[in-house]
Design a protein around this motif. Structure first.
Motif, mmCIF file in Angstrom:
data_model
loop_
_atom_site.group_PDB
_atom_site.id
_atom_site.type_symbol
_atom_site.label_atom_id
_atom_site.label_comp_id
_atom_site.label_asym_id
_atom_site.label_seq_id
_atom_site.Cartn_x
_atom_site.Cartn_y
_atom_site.Cartn_z
ATOM 1 N N TYR A 32 0.811 -1.218 0.000
ATOM 2 C CA TYR A 32 0.000 0.000 0.000
ATOM 3 C C TYR A 32 0.845 1.269 0.000
ATOM 4 C CZ TYR A 32 -3.496 -3.497 0.837
ATOM 5 O OH TYR A 32 -4.283 -4.611 0.718
ATOM 6 N N THR A 130 -4.748 5.641 5.459
ATOM 7 C CA THR A 130 -4.180 4.586 4.628
ATOM 8 C C THR A 130 -4.993 4.515 3.349
ATOM 9 O OG1 THR A 130 -3.429 2.288 4.580
ATOM 10 C CG2 THR A 130 -5.585 2.693 5.579
ATOM 11 N N ASN A 134 -6.514 -0.914 2.036
ATOM 12 C CA ASN A 134 -5.737 -1.484 3.142
ATOM 13 C C ASN A 134 -6.649 -1.786 4.336
ATOM 14 O OD1 ASN A 134 -3.929 -2.212 5.105
ATOM 15 N ND2 ASN A 134 -2.480 -0.565 4.667
ATOM 16 N N SER A 137 -4.867 -2.273 8.013
ATOM 17 C CA SER A 137 -4.578 -1.059 8.781
ATOM 18 C C SER A 137 -5.863 -0.390 9.257
ATOM 19 C CB SER A 137 -3.744 -0.074 7.959
ATOM 20 O OG SER A 137 -2.385 -0.431 8.032
ATOM 21 N N HIS A 166 -7.445 7.469 -0.266
ATOM 22 C CA HIS A 166 -7.165 7.117 1.125
ATOM 23 C C HIS A 166 -8.391 7.340 2.000
ATOM 24 C CE1 HIS A 166 -3.026 6.933 -0.098
ATOM 25 N NE2 HIS A 166 -2.588 6.828 1.134
#
Length: 180
Positions: A32, A130, A134, A137, A166
């Motif tokens: 990522y 992130t 992802n 996370s 993100h």
């Protein structure tokens, strides 16, 4: 230095460089991030964050296991003064080597880092972000009781880059203290 039941968060040491360089070439660890880091880029990254810790007393600390002093990655805080629409802010972030995933280390260390941020630095809030993809996370962020605020495009990446989108999470000092 910050200690948890299983971990030590500390300044970077010379012995950490080869371990971090190995991590930085692992496609799973770096999935990522925009690219893998070569050894000189990895060393330069450590040098920058090590200097920040020396200068301000906090940053992305190296993390080692208490039981055997094995380096497993980093967890800590990083100031984002101007890069984002939600700046200035301080982020909590982590990157652990693959063999240490799924053991609760990121959550354990990040929780201790949040306590430091709110108790020692007296921050009002801390963010984390992130890529949208992802999920691991984001799961850590949810375990930390952080709230999803929005999605945004990372300004350093081209809009059509596959990692440009993100998610932003945050937690306030009041929220953190009411849960701990």
């Amino acid at each position: 230095m910050i200690e948890t039941p299983r971990l030590i968060l500390r300044q970077w040491l010379a012995k950490d460089y080869p371990h971090f360089a190995e991590m930085s070439t692992n496609p799973q660890v770096m999935a990522y991030f925009p690219k893998l880091l070569n050894p000189s880029e990895s060393s330069a990254f450590i040098d920058r964050i090590k200097a920040l810790i020396e200068q301000q007393g906090w940053g992305f600390w190296a993390v080692e296991l208490k039981e055997n002093h094995q380096f497993i990655g980093f967890v800590g805080l990083h100031s984002q003064p101007a890069q984002f629409s939600f700046s200035p802010c301080v982020e909590v972030g982590w990157r652990l080597n693959e063999p240490y995933w799924g053991k609760g280390y990121a959550t354990e260390a990040a929780n201790a880092v949040l306590a430091f941020a709110f108790d020692q630095l007296q921050l009002d809030k801390v963010v984390s972000f992130t890529t949208v993809e992802n999920e691991k996370s984001q799961a850590v962020m949810r375990k930390l009781k952080m709230r999803k605020i929005t999605e945004f495009q990372r300004p350093v990446l081209k809009p059509d880059h596959p990692l440009s989108w993100h998610v932003l999470y945050e937690i306030s000092k009041k929220e953190f203290q009411s849960q701990n």
